[in-house]
Scaffold this active site. Structure first.
Site, PDB file in Angstrom:
ATOM      1  N   ASP A 319       0.848  -1.554  -0.576  1.00 27.62           N
ATOM      2  CA  ASP A 319       0.142   0.224   0.347  1.00 27.62           C
ATOM      3  C   ASP A 319       1.075   1.217  -0.067  1.00 27.62           C
ATOM      4  O   ASP A 319       2.184   1.276  -0.189  1.00 27.62           O
ATOM      5  CB  ASP A 319      -1.057  -0.143   1.220  1.00 27.62           C
ATOM      6  CG  ASP A 319      -2.109   0.649   1.079  1.00 27.62           C
ATOM      7  OD1 ASP A 319      -3.208   0.545   1.588  1.00 27.62           O
ATOM      8  OD2 ASP A 319      -2.207   1.581  -0.356  1.00 27.62           O
ATOM      9  N   GLU A 506     -10.448   6.576   4.602  1.00 27.42           N
ATOM     10  CA  GLU A 506      -9.555   6.317   5.430  1.00 27.42           C
ATOM     11  C   GLU A 506     -10.060   6.579   7.125  1.00 27.42           C
ATOM     12  O   GLU A 506     -11.113   6.461   7.346  1.00 27.42           O
ATOM     13  CB  GLU A 506      -8.548   6.454   4.809  1.00 27.42           C
ATOM     14  CG  GLU A 506      -7.872   5.825   3.433  1.00 27.42           C
ATOM     15  CD  GLU A 506      -7.120   4.990   2.808  1.00 27.42           C
ATOM     16  OE1 GLU A 506      -6.564   6.154   1.787  1.00 27.42           O
ATOM     17  OE2 GLU A 506      -5.970   5.364   3.529  1.00 27.42           O
TER      18      GLU A 506
HETATM   19  C1  GLC Z   1      -4.530   4.180  -0.050  1.00 23.00           C
HETATM   20  C2  GLC Z   1      -5.706   3.101   0.410  1.00 23.00           C
HETATM   21  C3  GLC Z   1      -5.643   1.924  -0.903  1.00 23.00           C
HETATM   22  C4  GLC Z   1      -5.694   2.258  -2.006  1.00 23.00           C
HETATM   23  C5  GLC Z   1      -4.137   3.251  -2.056  1.00 23.00           C
HETATM   24  C6  GLC Z   1      -3.728   3.945  -3.468  1.00 23.00           C
HETATM   25  O1  GLC Z   1      -3.701   5.125   1.139  1.00 23.00           O
HETATM   26  O2  GLC Z   1      -4.838   2.237   1.190  1.00 23.00           O
HETATM   27  O3  GLC Z   1      -6.724   1.584  -0.231  1.00 23.00           O
HETATM   28  O4  GLC Z   1      -5.329   1.943  -3.517  1.00 23.00           O
HETATM   29  O5  GLC Z   1      -3.313   4.287  -1.309  1.00 23.00           O
HETATM   30  O6  GLC Z   1      -4.473   5.010  -3.320  1.00 23.00           O
END
Ligand code: GLC
Length: 618
Positions: A319, A506
């Site tokens: 991530d 988030e």
């Molecule tokens: C974010 C998220 C993830 C996402 C990624 C790219 O922090 O946790 O779900 O796909 O970054 O945006």
């Protein structure tokens, strides 16, 4: 004549070689562009595995590490993609080209791809976006209900259609990889990502995860053309963290999962098993920890369980700078731990140069083996070949007209209808289309709040953020020519009050109170005090605490985060369709009950998981 005879002889020789599928010698047979040699790994008669083997065998360490590196579009230039042989680019939430049109997206994608195709081996990039409820970064795209609303539908055929349309609208603008579906099992509604989950019980992930992957990737996991590569996320246990254990400055997001392994497997693995069964191309590792160990460093769960025991043969992506959160080590050590844990591609949006430098050092120092590098690159190249990127690296713009089309919006409207959950109705629904209706509440006329987070921007925002239909507009359309929306409560036969949350994404959505907005409480007091029948519709990413108010309501409908097609709500309120939705999460009486989930010993919610009433339409 002799020259022509020479060329046709040569052409015949080449044709025989090509048809025979023999291995091409990489000699410079001719200068003429028409007879350009096709590299071994592009020989159409080879299997993907053979092509990958051939390509891997001629790659340098630098080229291999480049493939393992994903940069964010704002932090890299197209010529740096060429210079560093970068394997992937992403758009983070809300990271769009300046004009944010389909054409601008396609131009942006093709510009990065053009430079990737200038590299020695011409390995195309794979471009990822979060299209978690439609191509939600793109203005004018069809925005579907967030996953928690899809969970309420319990309709895999519908969810597959949602995935299918999402893939069409994403691929029409270039990107070939969707960081979805999120298969989190949300066990505590205080978590800001509850709405990204299908719900609290793994039966929902079992029912819907595979359908979503199939819709995105195609029935045979084609992943090419109008399909995209899917990404089941966030592995594993993202929805099972303890309140108060949050990381990254959050209360519960990115926290620690403490259940025993048997429980972890029973609750949080089923969505991945279904996704793998459907041939999901990628899986994203979660920010959370499991029993105190960060998932980005968890070799047992990534390599032994996911890749070994479950046989996942796609590639694992980290991530957003997730390796940085492996606390207690230098960046070099975090790179070593996360690569050796089994992560194959690294989302290092703004730190990709540092990542490349440290991984090269790690291989040269023997802290990361060539074998591990080759395993990662083999997985990445295999997905790229499956996705048809080598054959068709550039955007197919022929389907741009489908984006936000009436046909697509009708499917989204159906999804809205089927996501609605009726929790109370004392003979006031269905509404009469000939009546005078007072419509109010913070989310009655707000596309941005209907869509929630991950819409146009990362966090989303209230207001007129994209094209769509508000709840109010849907009601006005439903009664046009018959009834009337009135602004004076005293003239109304019935009041529809649309309450709920403002957008968030988030950990910024982590919330220990889950209260209604004061403005909604005040309006409800006024309306119920006027003695009018009151229908309350809630637009939010999760249940809010309503125990002190619901007794004064004549009807209550949970609409989750419905997206752009708000008229789906009016379709049901007026009885054109009946309610079919059922709660995908338990509805707490009070926050002190959280976490509260179906099957708990002292299970006593306001509304149980699976609750959903119907209207009497006879
Ligand atoms: C974010 C998220 C993830 C996402 C990624 C790219 O922090 O946790 O779900 O796909 O970054 O945006």
């Amino acid at each position: 004549m002799k020259r022509l005879a020479g060329f046709s002889l040569l052409y015949m020789v080449l044709l025989i070689c090509f048809i025979g599928g023999t291995v091409f010698a990489s000699t410079e047979l001719v200068e003429n562009e028409e007879f350009k040699i096709i590299p071994d790994y592009m020989n159409p008669f080879l299997s993907i595995e053979e092509k990958v083997d051939k390509l891997l065998s001629v790659m340098t360490l630098e080229e291999k590490i480049g493939q393992m590196t994903q940069a964010e579009r704002r932090y890299i230039t197209p010529d740096e993609v060429y210079q560093y042989k970068i394997g992937s680019i992403l758009s983070g939430g809300g990271s769009t080209p300046f004009s944010n049109t389909p054409e601008a997206w396609a131009n942006m994608y093709d510009r990065f791809q053009k430079w990737a195709m200038k590299t020695r081996l011409k390995i195309p990039i794979i471009y990822g976006v979060d299209a978690v409820h439609g191509h939600n970064n793109l203005r004018g795209a069809t925005i579907f209900p967030h996953n928690i609303g899809l969970g309420a539908t319990r309709d895999p055929e519908l969810v597959e259609k949602v995935g299918r349309i999402t893939a069409k609208e994403v691929s029409a603008t270039g990107p070939d990889w969707n960081f979805g579906p999120c298969v989190a099992v949300a066990r505590d509604e205080r978590w800001g990502r509850t709405y990204e989950s299908f719900g609290e019980h793994p039966e929902l992930q079992k029912l819907l995860a595979g359908a979503y992957v199939r819709g995105l990737q195609g029935p045979e996991a084609e992943m090419d053309g109008e399909y995209v590569v899917a990404c089941a996320k966030h592995y594993v246990g993202d929805g099972g963290t303890e309140w108060g254990s949050g990381d990254g400055g959050y209360l519960i997001d990115r926290g620690d999962v403490t259940v025993d392994e048997k429980t972890l497997r029973e609750i949080h693995l089923p969505g991945y098993i279904e996704a793998i069964e459907e041939g999901v191309g990628t899986i994203m590792v979660s920010f959370n920890s499991y029993q105190g160990v960060k998932m980005h460093a968890h070799k047992y769960l990534i390599t032994d369980v996911l890749k070994g025991e479950l046989g996942f043969d796609g590639f694992v992506v980290s991530d957003w700078n997730g390796i940085n959160e492996i606390s207690g080590y230098s960046y070099y050590e975090k790179v070593v731990k996360s690569v050796n844990a089994g992560i194959d591609m690294f989302m290092v949006p703004d730190s990709w140069k540092k990542f490349i430098y440290n991984l090269k050092q790690a291989v040269e120092n023997g802290d990361v083996s060539e074998e591990r590098i080759n395993d990662a690159v083999r997985r990445i190249l295999t997905v790229k070949f499956k996705a048809g990127l080598f054959e068709k690296p550039f955007t197919d713009r022929s389907h741009i007209s489908l984006i936000g089309s009436e046909e697509h919006r009708e499917v989204a409207r159906e999804a809205v209808r089927k996501s609605l959950v009726l929790l109370k109705n004392e003979n006031v629904l269905p509404l009469d289309k000939d009546s005078k209706i007072y419509v109010g509440g913070s989310n009655a006329e707000d596309i941005g709040s209907q869509c929630g987070g991950w819409t146009i921007t990362w966090q989303g925002r209230s207001g007129d953020i994209t094209e769509g239909t508000t709840v109010l507009e849907g009601i006005e359309a439903a009664i046009a020519g018959r009834g009337q929306v009135v602004n004076d409560l005293n003239q109304a036969d019935v009041a529809v009050i649309v309450v709920g949350e403002d957008p968030y994404a988030e950990g910024r959505g982590d919330n220990g109170r889950l209260e209604l907005k004061q403005e909604d409480i005040s309006l409800l007091e006024k309306v119920t005090g006027a003695g009018k029948p009151v229908v309350v519709v809630m637009i939010s990413g999760r249940p809010l605490i309503i125990s002190d108010y619901i007794d004064d309501w004549d009807a209550f409908v949970m609409a989750w985060l419905p997206g752009t097609e708000g008229q789906g709500i009016a379709d049901v309120l007026f009885g054109d369709y009946n309610f079919t939705g059922r709660l995908p999460v338990s509805w707490p009486e009070d926050v002190s009950q959280l976490p509260i989930n179906y099957g708990d010993d002292d299970y006593d919610p306001l509304f149980e998981y699976g609750t959903g009433l119907k209207m009497d339409l006879e």
